[in-house]
Scaffold this active site. Structure first.
Site, PDB file in Angstrom:
ATOM      1  N   PRO A  35       0.779  -1.080  -0.482  1.00  0.00           N
ATOM      2  CG  PRO A  35      -0.085  -1.181   2.236  1.00  0.00           C
ATOM      3  CD  PRO A  35       0.762  -1.553   1.524  1.00  0.00           C
ATOM      4  CG  ASP A  36      -1.336   5.147  -1.302  1.00  0.00           C
ATOM      5  OD1 ASP A  36      -1.070   4.073  -1.229  1.00  0.00           O
ATOM      6  OD2 ASP A  36      -1.223   5.408  -2.398  1.00  0.00           O
ATOM      7  CG  PHE A  37       2.762   7.268   3.345  1.00  0.00           C
ATOM      8  CD1 PHE A  37       2.992   5.292   3.586  1.00  0.00           C
ATOM      9  CD2 PHE A  37       3.961   7.531   3.747  1.00  0.00           C
ATOM     10  CE1 PHE A  37       4.344   5.404   4.647  1.00  0.00           C
ATOM     11  CE2 PHE A  37       5.164   7.673   3.835  1.00  0.00           C
ATOM     12  CZ  PHE A  37       5.087   6.677   4.902  1.00  0.00           C
ATOM     13  NE  ARG A  38       0.746  11.833   2.353  1.00  0.00           N
ATOM     14  CZ  ARG A  38       1.976  11.228   2.198  1.00  0.00           C
ATOM     15  NH1 ARG A  38       2.541  11.121   1.745  1.00  0.00           N
ATOM     16  NH2 ARG A  38       2.857  12.348   3.367  1.00  0.00           N
ATOM     17  CG  ASN A 109       8.539   3.294  -3.998  1.00  0.00           C
ATOM     18  OD1 ASN A 109       8.225   4.491  -3.542  1.00  0.00           O
ATOM     19  ND2 ASN A 109       7.745   3.606  -5.340  1.00  0.00           N
ATOM     20  CG  ASP A 111       9.390  -0.864  -3.255  1.00  0.00           C
ATOM     21  OD1 ASP A 111      10.028  -1.358  -3.815  1.00  0.00           O
ATOM     22  OD2 ASP A 111       8.277  -0.612  -3.369  1.00  0.00           O
ATOM     23  CG  HIS A 128      11.837   8.634   1.459  1.00  0.00           C
ATOM     24  ND1 HIS A 128      10.964   9.131   1.222  1.00  0.00           N
ATOM     25  CD2 HIS A 128      12.854  10.276   1.375  1.00  0.00           C
ATOM     26  CE1 HIS A 128      10.868  10.111   0.854  1.00  0.00           C
ATOM     27  NE2 HIS A 128      11.969  11.542   1.325  1.00  0.00           N
TER      28      HIS A 128
HETATM   29  P1  CNA Z   1       1.269   8.245  -1.237  1.00  0.00           P
HETATM   30  O1  CNA Z   1       1.797  10.435  -0.495  1.00  0.00           O
HETATM   31  O2  CNA Z   1       0.717   7.791  -0.837  1.00  0.00           O
HETATM   32  O3  CNA Z   1       1.341   9.015  -2.790  1.00  0.00           O
HETATM   33  C1  CNA Z   1       1.197   8.328  -3.819  1.00  0.00           C
HETATM   34  C2  CNA Z   1       0.655   8.509  -5.150  1.00  0.00           C
HETATM   35  O4  CNA Z   1       0.543   7.483  -6.147  1.00  0.00           O
HETATM   36  C3  CNA Z   1      -0.835   9.192  -5.189  1.00  0.00           C
HETATM   37  O5  CNA Z   1      -0.957  10.361  -5.817  1.00  0.00           O
HETATM   38  C4  CNA Z   1      -1.846   7.925  -5.930  1.00  0.00           C
HETATM   39  O6  CNA Z   1      -2.673   8.287  -6.105  1.00  0.00           O
HETATM   40  C5  CNA Z   1      -1.101   7.289  -6.878  1.00  0.00           C
HETATM   41  N1  CNA Z   1      -0.718   5.719  -6.544  1.00  0.00           N
HETATM   42  C6  CNA Z   1      -1.399   5.045  -6.484  1.00  0.00           C
HETATM   43  N2  CNA Z   1      -1.510   4.360  -6.697  1.00  0.00           N
HETATM   44  C7  CNA Z   1      -1.270   3.934  -7.949  1.00  0.00           C
HETATM   45  C8  CNA Z   1      -1.460   3.712  -9.197  1.00  0.00           C
HETATM   46  N3  CNA Z   1      -1.859   1.824  -9.114  1.00  0.00           N
HETATM   47  N4  CNA Z   1      -1.741   3.731 -10.233  1.00  0.00           N
HETATM   48  C9  CNA Z   1      -0.987   5.349 -10.546  1.00  0.00           C
HETATM   49  N5  CNA Z   1      -0.766   5.874  -9.596  1.00  0.00           N
HETATM   50  C10 CNA Z   1      -1.324   5.740  -7.779  1.00  0.00           C
HETATM   51  O7  CNA Z   1       3.354   8.189  -1.433  1.00  0.00           O
HETATM   52  P2  CNA Z   1       4.439   8.915  -1.830  1.00  0.00           P
HETATM   53  O8  CNA Z   1       5.804   7.916  -2.220  1.00  0.00           O
HETATM   54  O9  CNA Z   1       4.567   9.971  -2.797  1.00  0.00           O
HETATM   55  O10 CNA Z   1       4.974   9.355  -0.818  1.00  0.00           O
HETATM   56  C11 CNA Z   1       6.713   8.929  -0.421  1.00  0.00           C
HETATM   57  C12 CNA Z   1       6.514   8.341   0.388  1.00  0.00           C
HETATM   58  C13 CNA Z   1       5.574   7.247   0.264  1.00  0.00           C
HETATM   59  C14 CNA Z   1       8.368   8.248   0.887  1.00  0.00           C
HETATM   60  O11 CNA Z   1       8.339   8.746   2.119  1.00  0.00           O
HETATM   61  C15 CNA Z   1       8.256   6.009   0.837  1.00  0.00           C
HETATM   62  O12 CNA Z   1       9.159   5.848   1.876  1.00  0.00           O
HETATM   63  C16 CNA Z   1       6.664   5.767   1.268  1.00  0.00           C
HETATM   64  N6  CNA Z   1       6.084   4.587   0.496  1.00  0.00           N
HETATM   65  C17 CNA Z   1       6.692   3.357   0.631  1.00  0.00           C
HETATM   66  C18 CNA Z   1       6.572   2.654   0.216  1.00  0.00           C
HETATM   67  C19 CNA Z   1       7.378   1.768  -1.026  1.00  0.00           C
HETATM   68  O13 CNA Z   1       8.288   1.466  -0.513  1.00  0.00           O
HETATM   69  N7  CNA Z   1       6.587   0.583  -2.371  1.00  0.00           N
HETATM   70  C20 CNA Z   1       5.143   2.105   0.635  1.00  0.00           C
HETATM   71  C21 CNA Z   1       4.313   3.116   1.250  1.00  0.00           C
HETATM   72  C22 CNA Z   1       5.003   4.464   1.669  1.00  0.00           C
END
Ligand code: CNA
Length: 253
Positions: A35-38, A109, A111, A128
């Site tokens: 999952p993402d954050f937001r 990311n 991961d 990060h």
């Molecule tokens: P965020 O703030 O959660 O934003 C994610 C963005 O991606 C949003 O604008 C969503 O609308 C968009 N989104 C989500 N899924 C999709 C998709 N399938 N296709 C297109 N767009 C999509 O996350 P950010 O990366 O902007 O925030 C930065 C943080 C999140 C960093 O500090 C990371 O370390 C942290 N993070 C990383 C992971 C990982 O490594 N996979 C996971 C969760 C959080």
């Protein structure tokens, strides 16, 4: 319509050996099951009610971690207990590398899916950090082997907590990231994928792109400067579907 325009830009980059920089966020990995954050409903920040935190961000705050590391480890064992595989978006980035047009990926990311997709580690700039290695929060002893999931790992030297080498809130960003950011000013095309551009200072590095640089957003929503007129080209939707579509148009296998 914009997909054809972007496909043309990529074709032109391939033909003229233009350099592309990519800014990557958690949206690139959501289809892998991380999952993402937001994102509303599915994002981590909407699903932390059971952790009894002062705020959702506390779980990734180094000052809170030092007092109460338990929620972080609980989440870590819940999140990273599977062998996640790279997504179509990661494969697309590998294709850019294979075509010789990928200059750098600046990723938020942690991961490690970029490397798992076969992208040269030299081309990846971690903003990060990464969960690949760990170290003691107190004496900084490095732990190269993945520590055991489901318990709080303790340093063998000083009995401090062992934490993954990711950047928590209230920590400074890696020197390599800070030193590499000016490279963005030299790229011909900047592609921003799967990020809300709301975590600083990462969010501000988009401003390093030159005025002639073509800026493209591939995301579910408009973010950062892309919300404004002349902010750049926006391809809105699932990043996997969009890059698949681009590869189809370009006949990139
Ligand atoms: P965020 O703030 O959660 O934003 C994610 C963005 O991606 C949003 O604008 C969503 O609308 C968009 N989104 C989500 N899924 C999709 C998709 N399938 N296709 C297109 N767009 C999509 O996350 P950010 O990366 O902007 O925030 C930065 C943080 C999140 C960093 O500090 C990371 O370390 C942290 N993070 C990383 C992971 C990982 O490594 N996979 C996971 C969760 C959080």
């Amino acid at each position: 319509m914009y997909n054809i325009e972007v496909a043309d830009i990529l074709k032109n980059a391939d033909k003229n050996n233009h350099k592309i920089c990519v800014l990557l966020g958690a949206g690139a990995s959501t289809s892998a099951g991380i999952p993402d954050f937001r994102s509303a409903g599915t994002g981590l920040y909407d699903n932390l009610k059971d952790y009894d935190l002062p705020s959702p961000e506390s779980i990734f705050d180094i000052n809170y971690f030092k007092i109460n590391p338990k929620p972080f480890y609980q989440l870590r064992s819940k999140l990273f207990n599977k062998d996640f595989q790279p997504t179509k978006t990661h494969s697309f980035l590998k294709t850019l590398q294979d075509k010789g047009i990928l200059s750098r990926i600046f990723t938020q990311n942690i991961d490690g899916l970029e490397e798992k997709a076969g992208i040269d580690p030299e081309l990846i700039i971690y903003a990060h950090g990464s969960i690949k290695t760990s170290s003691c929060v107190d004496c900084k002893t490095k732990y190269s082997i993945e520590y055991e999931i489901n318990k709080i790992p303790i340093c063998e030297v000083c009995e401090g907590y062992i934490r993954p080498d990711i950047v928590f809130f209230n920590e400074t960003l890696p020197q390599k990231f800070i030193q590499s950011v000016p490279q963005i000013s030299k790229c011909d095309v900047l592609i921003v994928i799967g990020t809300s551009l709301s975590v600083y200072p990462f969010a501000s590095i988009v401003d390093y792109a030159s005025k002639d640089c073509i800026k493209i957003l591939i995301n579910k929503e408009k973010v950062g400067p892309f919300r404004f007129e002349n902010g750049g080209i926006c391809l809105l939707g699932s990043c996997d579907e969009i890059v698949n579509d681009l590869c189809d148009i370009l006949d990139w296998k």
